[in-house]
Design a protein around this motif. Structure first.
Motif, PDB file in Angstrom:
ATOM      1  N   TYR A 169      -6.982   6.855 -30.462  1.00 30.38           N
ATOM      2  CA  TYR A 169      -6.590   6.760 -29.777  1.00 30.38           C
ATOM      3  C   TYR A 169      -5.220   7.880 -29.199  1.00 30.38           C
ATOM      4  CZ  TYR A 169      -8.716   4.417 -25.590  1.00 30.38           C
ATOM      5  OH  TYR A 169      -9.371   3.289 -24.778  1.00 30.38           O
ATOM      6  N   ALA A 170      -5.309   9.245 -28.733  1.00 31.35           N
ATOM      7  CA  ALA A 170      -4.099  10.093 -28.808  1.00 31.35           C
ATOM      8  C   ALA A 170      -3.804  10.684 -28.331  1.00 31.35           C
ATOM      9  CB  ALA A 170      -4.868  11.655 -29.807  1.00 31.35           C
ATOM     10  N   ARG A 171      -2.658  11.551 -27.952  1.00 32.60           N
ATOM     11  CA  ARG A 171      -2.156  11.901 -26.282  1.00 32.60           C
ATOM     12  C   ARG A 171      -2.088  13.046 -27.248  1.00 32.60           C
ATOM     13  NH1 ARG A 171       0.013  12.143 -21.557  1.00 32.60           N
ATOM     14  NH2 ARG A 171       0.709   9.941 -21.572  1.00 32.60           N
ATOM     15  N   LEU A 172      -2.478  14.628 -26.443  1.00 30.68           N
ATOM     16  CA  LEU A 172      -2.540  15.811 -26.113  1.00 30.68           C
ATOM     17  C   LEU A 172      -2.291  16.689 -25.265  1.00 30.68           C
ATOM     18  CD1 LEU A 172      -6.924  16.151 -27.279  1.00 30.68           C
ATOM     19  CD2 LEU A 172      -4.964  15.585 -28.599  1.00 30.68           C
ATOM     20  N   HIS A 173      -1.479  17.536 -25.668  1.00 29.11           N
ATOM     21  CA  HIS A 173      -1.236  18.886 -24.798  1.00 29.11           C
ATOM     22  C   HIS A 173      -1.531  20.013 -25.703  1.00 29.11           C
ATOM     23  CE1 HIS A 173       3.508  17.025 -23.842  1.00 29.11           C
ATOM     24  NE2 HIS A 173       2.274  15.805 -23.959  1.00 29.11           N
ATOM     25  N   GLY A 174      -2.380  20.517 -24.677  1.00 31.58           N
ATOM     26  CA  GLY A 174      -2.955  21.977 -25.322  1.00 31.58           C
ATOM     27  C   GLY A 174      -3.125  22.620 -23.579  1.00 31.58           C
ATOM     28  N   HIS A 175      -3.752  23.533 -24.358  1.00 27.75           N
ATOM     29  CA  HIS A 175      -4.505  25.247 -23.614  1.00 27.75           C
ATOM     30  C   HIS A 175      -5.444  25.001 -22.708  1.00 27.75           C
ATOM     31  CE1 HIS A 175      -3.403  28.454 -21.731  1.00 27.75           C
ATOM     32  NE2 HIS A 175      -4.545  29.217 -22.000  1.00 27.75           N
ATOM     33  N   LEU A 176      -5.968  24.524 -21.632  1.00 25.21           N
ATOM     34  CA  LEU A 176      -7.353  24.767 -21.522  1.00 25.21           C
ATOM     35  C   LEU A 176      -7.298  26.638 -21.394  1.00 25.21           C
ATOM     36  CD1 LEU A 176      -9.190  22.773 -20.226  1.00 25.21           C
ATOM     37  CD2 LEU A 176      -9.017  23.219 -17.920  1.00 25.21           C
ATOM     38  N   LYS A 177      -9.298  26.434 -21.608  1.00 30.12           N
ATOM     39  CA  LYS A 177     -10.362  27.396 -22.451  1.00 30.12           C
ATOM     40  C   LYS A 177     -10.703  27.659 -21.257  1.00 30.12           C
ATOM     41  CE  LYS A 177      -7.848  29.577 -25.949  1.00 30.12           C
ATOM     42  NZ  LYS A 177      -7.356  31.058 -25.671  1.00 30.12           N
ATOM     43  N   ASN A 178     -11.313  28.494 -20.957  1.00 32.02           N
ATOM     44  CA  ASN A 178     -12.755  28.047 -20.449  1.00 32.02           C
ATOM     45  C   ASN A 178     -13.474  29.451 -20.498  1.00 32.02           C
ATOM     46  OD1 ASN A 178     -14.579  28.084 -18.063  1.00 32.02           O
ATOM     47  ND2 ASN A 178     -13.330  28.658 -16.208  1.00 32.02           N
ATOM     48  N   PHE A 179     -14.199  29.739 -20.822  1.00 31.73           N
ATOM     49  CA  PHE A 179     -14.809  30.667 -22.195  1.00 31.73           C
ATOM     50  C   PHE A 179     -16.330  31.068 -21.588  1.00 31.73           C
ATOM     51  CE2 PHE A 179     -16.403  33.517 -25.038  1.00 31.73           C
ATOM     52  CZ  PHE A 179     -16.544  34.459 -25.005  1.00 31.73           C
ATOM     53  N   GLN A 180     -17.409  31.400 -20.713  1.00 33.06           N
ATOM     54  CA  GLN A 180     -18.143  31.769 -20.881  1.00 33.06           C
ATOM     55  C   GLN A 180     -19.045  30.281 -19.850  1.00 33.06           C
ATOM     56  OE1 GLN A 180     -20.102  33.011 -24.449  1.00 33.06           O
ATOM     57  NE2 GLN A 180     -19.914  35.392 -23.532  1.00 33.06           N
ATOM     58  N   GLY A 181     -18.583  29.634 -19.514  1.00 29.50           N
ATOM     59  CA  GLY A 181     -18.049  28.283 -18.835  1.00 29.50           C
ATOM     60  C   GLY A 181     -18.515  27.568 -19.804  1.00 29.50           C
ATOM     61  N   LYS A 182     -17.574  27.811 -20.898  1.00 27.45           N
ATOM     62  CA  LYS A 182     -17.617  26.283 -21.950  1.00 27.45           C
ATOM     63  C   LYS A 182     -16.530  25.787 -21.579  1.00 27.45           C
ATOM     64  CE  LYS A 182     -18.703  24.949 -26.248  1.00 27.45           C
ATOM     65  NZ  LYS A 182     -18.557  25.178 -27.115  1.00 27.45           N
ATOM     66  N   ARG A 183     -15.942  24.463 -21.292  1.00 24.46           N
ATOM     67  CA  ARG A 183     -14.464  24.632 -21.037  1.00 24.46           C
ATOM     68  C   ARG A 183     -13.919  23.956 -22.355  1.00 24.46           C
ATOM     69  NH1 ARG A 183     -15.055  23.337 -14.715  1.00 24.46           N
ATOM     70  NH2 ARG A 183     -15.270  25.368 -14.172  1.00 24.46           N
ATOM     71  N   THR A 184     -13.112  24.258 -23.046  1.00 26.71           N
ATOM     72  CA  THR A 184     -12.487  23.570 -24.031  1.00 26.71           C
ATOM     73  C   THR A 184     -10.912  23.525 -24.907  1.00 26.71           C
ATOM     74  OG1 THR A 184     -12.308  25.868 -25.985  1.00 26.71           O
ATOM     75  CG2 THR A 184     -14.180  24.595 -25.888  1.00 26.71           C
ATOM     76  N   LEU A 185     -10.439  22.519 -25.082  1.00 28.58           N
ATOM     77  CA  LEU A 185      -9.140  23.065 -24.873  1.00 28.58           C
ATOM     78  C   LEU A 185      -8.857  23.022 -26.969  1.00 28.58           C
ATOM     79  CD1 LEU A 185      -6.825  21.666 -23.365  1.00 28.58           C
ATOM     80  CD2 LEU A 185      -6.826  19.237 -24.447  1.00 28.58           C
ATOM     81  N   ASN A 186      -7.181  24.167 -26.602  1.00 34.58           N
ATOM     82  CA  ASN A 186      -6.950  24.724 -28.094  1.00 34.58           C
ATOM     83  C   ASN A 186      -5.139  23.741 -28.269  1.00 34.58           C
ATOM     84  OD1 ASN A 186      -5.757  26.053 -29.984  1.00 34.58           O
ATOM     85  ND2 ASN A 186      -6.229  28.386 -28.734  1.00 34.58           N
ATOM     86  N   VAL A 187      -5.448  22.675 -28.834  1.00 29.26           N
ATOM     87  CA  VAL A 187      -4.798  21.701 -28.445  1.00 29.26           C
ATOM     88  C   VAL A 187      -2.717  22.394 -29.127  1.00 29.26           C
ATOM     89  CG1 VAL A 187      -4.079  19.587 -29.137  1.00 29.26           C
ATOM     90  CG2 VAL A 187      -6.529  19.524 -28.727  1.00 29.26           C
ATOM     91  N   PHE A 188      -2.211  22.067 -28.850  1.00 26.91           N
ATOM     92  CA  PHE A 188      -1.027  22.219 -29.733  1.00 26.91           C
ATOM     93  C   PHE A 188      -0.025  21.128 -29.859  1.00 26.91           C
ATOM     94  CE2 PHE A 188       1.549  22.367 -25.497  1.00 26.91           C
ATOM     95  CZ  PHE A 188       0.670  23.655 -24.918  1.00 26.91           C
ATOM     96  N   TYR A 189      -0.528  20.458 -29.534  1.00 28.09           N
ATOM     97  CA  TYR A 189       0.267  18.839 -29.694  1.00 28.09           C
ATOM     98  C   TYR A 189      -0.395  17.378 -29.955  1.00 28.09           C
ATOM     99  CZ  TYR A 189       3.826  15.105 -28.911  1.00 28.09           C
ATOM    100  OH  TYR A 189       4.709  13.539 -28.733  1.00 28.09           O
ATOM    101  N   PHE A 190      -0.215  16.605 -30.713  1.00 27.24           N
ATOM    102  CA  PHE A 190      -1.177  16.178 -30.650  1.00 27.24           C
ATOM    103  C   PHE A 190      -0.842  14.286 -31.697  1.00 27.24           C
ATOM    104  CE2 PHE A 190      -3.859  13.182 -33.754  1.00 27.24           C
ATOM    105  CZ  PHE A 190      -4.556  13.071 -32.778  1.00 27.24           C
ATOM    106  N   ARG A 191      -0.238  13.382 -31.487  1.00 32.87           N
ATOM    107  CA  ARG A 191       0.491  12.229 -31.255  1.00 32.87           C
ATOM    108  C   ARG A 191      -0.014  11.100 -31.252  1.00 32.87           C
ATOM    109  NH1 ARG A 191       2.906   8.783 -27.867  1.00 32.87           N
ATOM    110  NH2 ARG A 191       3.119  10.259 -26.068  1.00 32.87           N
ATOM    111  N   PRO A 192      -0.233  10.723 -32.345  1.00 30.74           N
ATOM    112  CA  PRO A 192      -1.430   9.237 -32.223  1.00 30.74           C
ATOM    113  C   PRO A 192      -1.041   8.192 -30.900  1.00 30.74           C
ATOM    114  CG  PRO A 192      -1.081   9.217 -34.367  1.00 30.74           C
ATOM    115  CD  PRO A 192      -0.057  10.084 -33.552  1.00 30.74           C
TER     116      PRO A 192
END
Lengths: 106, 278
Positions: B124-147
Motif C-alpha cells: 500500500y502506498a501514498r502517492l502525490h503526483g501530477h495528473l497527465k491527460n494525454f490523448q485521452g489517456k490519464r496517467t499519474l506523474n508521481v513526485f512523492y511515494f511513501r509506503p
C-alpha cells in the motif's frame, strides 16, 4: 485507466448486495483451521474467509475477494493491517461508499 | 483583491496584471473566482474513479475538472501492482479498489533509484503526483511515494475524498441547502452521521438531538465566558454542572460528545477547556 473491476468497500451487512462480485473488507481473524478462517467483521458479524494463508490470530486483515454468500468470502488478495485498526471509521466509510457517495467509488 | 495576493503569489499577480480576471469574474461570482485560483495549486485527495469520471475542460490546456475544480496535483492511496523498473524511471499501476491508474516516477538523483527499489508489488502506498491527460489517456506523474505503515490512513484517505468532494460541490452549488449529489442514489435516512458532516442543513439531526445539542451549546457558552477562558486549568466539572443546573451525568454526556468533536479537551483531572480558549 481501468475502473471495470472495482473492489467495493463493504461490511458484513452490505455483502448480500455483492454476491458473486469483487469486494474488500477488513476483518479480525479469530480462528484458523483447514484453510478456512473465521473472522469478525467491522460490524461485529462472523464471516468465513477461504483462501487465506496462516495469518496472525486477532490481527486485522484486509481481504479483497469474491463474495460467495452473505457470510463467506473467497480471498484473492490479503494485507495484514496489524493489530490496531479503527474498525468504527472503516465501518462508517463502508456505509458512505455504498450510500450517498457511491459515485466516488463505483 | 489581486494587489494583496501579489505579494506572495507571482502567478496570480502576473495573470491579474495582464488580463484583469478579477474584473471579468466579478460579475458572476467572486467567491468562485477566488476558490478556482487557489485550488489550481492545491493537492486534491481523489479516488481513481473520480479521475476516470473527471470532465475534460474546454480550454486549450486539456485540464481535468472534478467537482468544478481544476485538477493538477492529486494524492492517492492504493496497492501497487505491475511494477517495472527501468534505468530512468519506474512505472507501476496503482489499484485503489475503485479503479486502476498507470503511474510513473522519474529519477532525478541517484537516491531516487534506491527509493524505487523500495516500491514493491502488493504494498500500500501514498502517492502525490501530477495528473497527465494525454490523448485521452490519464496517467499519474508521481513526485512523492511513501509506503503506508498505519493502515488507518487508507480509510482516512477515502473519508478525505468524500470531505473534499462535499466541500467543492457545495461551494459551487448556488442553493446552499440543496445537496449536490453526483449519482442518482437517493439520500437514505439510514446515515445518521450525515448530520455531522453538514450540521446546518440537516433537519433530521436537529429534531432528535435537540436536547443534547442544547446542553452542549450551554457548556460551550459557559466555557467561553471570559473568566473561564482565562483559567489555564479549565473549569471543574462540578462547577459547570452547578452553574448550568444540570446533572453530572447529563453534563458528562455532553462533554464526551464535545471531546469527540474536538471542541473541548480535558486539562487536568475533571477540568475541561474549550479549544478556542487559546
Amino acid at each position: 485507466m481501468d475502473t471495470s473491476n472495482p473492489a467495493v468497500f463493504v461490511n458484513a451487512q452490505l455483502i448480500p448486495n455483492f454476491i458473486g462480485k469483487r469486494i474488500r473488507t477488513v476483518v479480525q481473524v479469530n480462528q484458523f483451521g483447514g484453510g478456512i478462517a473465521t473472522a469478525k467483521s467491522t460490524d461485529d458479524s462472523q464471516l468465513t474467509i477461504k483462501g487465506l494463508p496462516q495469518v496472525p490470530i486477532m490481527n486485522f486483515i484486509e481481504v479483497i475477494g469474491i463474495a460467495e454468500s452473505s457470510n463467506s468470502i473467497d480471498a484473492e488478495i490479503w494485507t495484514d493491517f496489524g493489530n490496531t485498526f479503527d474498525t468504527n471509521s472503516f465501518n462508517q466509510l463502508c456505509q458512505l461508499a455504498n450510500g450517498e457517495f457511491k459515485g466516488l467509488f463505483l | 483583491m489581486y494587489s494583496s495576493s501579489s505579494q506572495f503569489d507571482g502567478n496570480a499577480a502576473f495573470s491579474g496584471g495582464g488580463f484583469m480576471p478579477s474584473q471579468a469574474t466579478q460579475g458572476t461570482d467572486p467567491s468562485l473566482g477566488f476558490s478556482k485560483n487557489r485550488d489550481a495549486q492545491s493537492l486534491l485527495p481523489l479516488t481513481v474513479k473520480q479521475i476516470y469520471d473527471a470532465i475534460q475542460s474546454s480550454d486549450d490546456k486539456a485540464n481535468l475538472i472534478v467537482d468544478g475544480v481544476d485538477v493538477n496535483n492529486v494524492t492517492l492511496i492504493g496497492r501497487v501492482c505491475n511494477k517495472a523498473g527501468r534505468v530512468t524511471d519506474v512505472t507501476f499501476v496503482l489499484d485503489d479498489g475503485t479503479g486502476k491508474i498507470e503511474c510513473n516516477k522519474w529519477f532525478q538523483e541517484a537516491a531516487d533509484s534506491n527509493e524505487a527499489e523500495s516500491i514493491l508489488d502488493g504494498m500500500y502506498a501514498r502517492l502525490h503526483g501530477h495528473l497527465k491527460n494525454f490523448q485521452g489517456k490519464r496517467t499519474l506523474n508521481v513526485f512523492y511515494f511513501r509506503p503506508v505503515t498505519d493502515f488507518n490512513e487508507v480509510a482516512s484517505h477515502f473519508i478525505d475524498c468524500i470531505h473534499v468532494h462535499l466541500y467543492n460541490s457545495r461551494i459551487r452549488s448556488s442553493v446552499p441547502n440543496q445537496q449536490h449529489v453526483m449519482n442518482s442514489t437517493p439520500i437514505t435516512p439510514t446515515m445518521g452521521y450525515q448530520a455531522k458532516v453538514i450540521p446546518p442543513t440537516n433537519q433530521f439531526s436537529d429534531q432528535h438531538a435537540i436536547g443534547q445539542k442544547g446542553t452542549e451549546n450551554m457548556v460551550l457558552d459557559f466555557l467561553h465566558l471570559p473568566a473561564n477562558r482565562s483559567r489555564n486549568e479549565g473549569v471543574r466539572r462540578d462547577l459547570i454542572a452547578q452553574h448550568l443546573e444540570i446533572s453530572l451525568d447529563k453534563l458528562m454526556l455532553a462533554i464526551k460528545n464535545l471531546i469527540d468533536e474536538g471542541a473541548v479537551y480535558e486539562t487536568i483531572a475533571d477540568h475541561y477547556k474549550s479549544i478556542i480558549n487559546g
